[in-house]
Design a protein around this motif. Structure first.
Motif, PDB file in Angstrom:
ATOM      1  N   PRO A  27      57.562  65.853  33.745  1.00 52.80           N
ATOM      2  CA  PRO A  27      56.747  66.369  34.852  1.00 52.80           C
ATOM      3  C   PRO A  27      55.562  65.447  35.093  1.00 52.80           C
ATOM      4  N   GLU A  28      55.299  65.176  36.366  1.00 48.06           N
ATOM      5  CA  GLU A  28      54.199  64.288  36.710  1.00 48.06           C
ATOM      6  C   GLU A  28      52.866  64.972  36.430  1.00 48.06           C
ATOM      7  N   ALA A  29      51.965  64.163  35.895  1.00 46.24           N
ATOM      8  CA  ALA A  29      50.621  64.693  35.641  1.00 46.24           C
ATOM      9  C   ALA A  29      49.932  64.892  36.978  1.00 46.24           C
ATOM     10  N   GLU A  30      49.162  65.924  37.036  1.00 41.53           N
ATOM     11  CA  GLU A  30      48.443  66.177  38.282  1.00 41.53           C
ATOM     12  C   GLU A  30      47.350  65.137  38.456  1.00 41.53           C
ATOM     13  N   ALA A  31      47.247  64.606  39.672  1.00 39.65           N
ATOM     14  CA  ALA A  31      46.209  63.621  39.966  1.00 39.65           C
ATOM     15  C   ALA A  31      44.856  64.310  39.891  1.00 39.65           C
ATOM     16  N   PRO A  32      43.859  63.614  39.327  1.00 37.01           N
ATOM     17  CA  PRO A  32      42.524  64.244  39.273  1.00 37.01           C
ATOM     18  C   PRO A  32      41.985  64.468  40.679  1.00 37.01           C
ATOM     19  N   VAL A  33      41.331  65.541  40.839  1.00 32.84           N
ATOM     20  CA  VAL A  33      40.731  65.876  42.124  1.00 32.84           C
ATOM     21  C   VAL A  33      39.438  65.076  42.249  1.00 32.84           C
TER      22      VAL A  33
END
Length: 108
Positions: A27-33
């Motif tokens: 699963p792709e890591a969520e991009a930092p906001v």
């Protein structure tokens, strides 16, 4: 629906199934906001060495004001310092030359 999978080919002389199963992507890591609050300006840390001329030193100290401004505010400070240094140089040129010391008459 059934979970039935065909058996591998077991015919005599048939090559065994050597293909590896396709890897399941992680699963792709969520991009930092991104933060909407910009970081405060950091001092540049450029040393300012005193020149010994009070007017010039005061102008150079004005450069420290740019350390606490965002980049778009630096231009105003730099232009002010440039103007002040130019005025200091102009003032040096405008000063009258020192009067020559009177020559002493050595005949007396």
């Amino acid at each position: 629906m059934s979970d039935w999978m065909p058996e591998p080919d077991t015919t005599p002389g048939a090559a065994p199934d050597t293909e590896a199963p396709e890897p399941v992507p992680a699963p792709e890591a969520e991009a930092p906001v991104p933060s909407h609050d910009p970081a405060p300006p950091a001092p540049l840390g450029v040393p300012r060495t005193p020149t010994g001329h009070p007017g010039v030193d005061a102008r150079l100290e004005r450069l420290a004001d740019a350390d606490h401004l965002p980049a778009d505010g630096h231009t105003e400070v730099y232009e002010d310092v440039h103007r002040g240094l130019r005025d200091e140089l102009t003032a040096l040129d405008a000063r009258p030359a020192p009067a020559p010391t009177p020559a002493h008459d050595i005949r007396s």
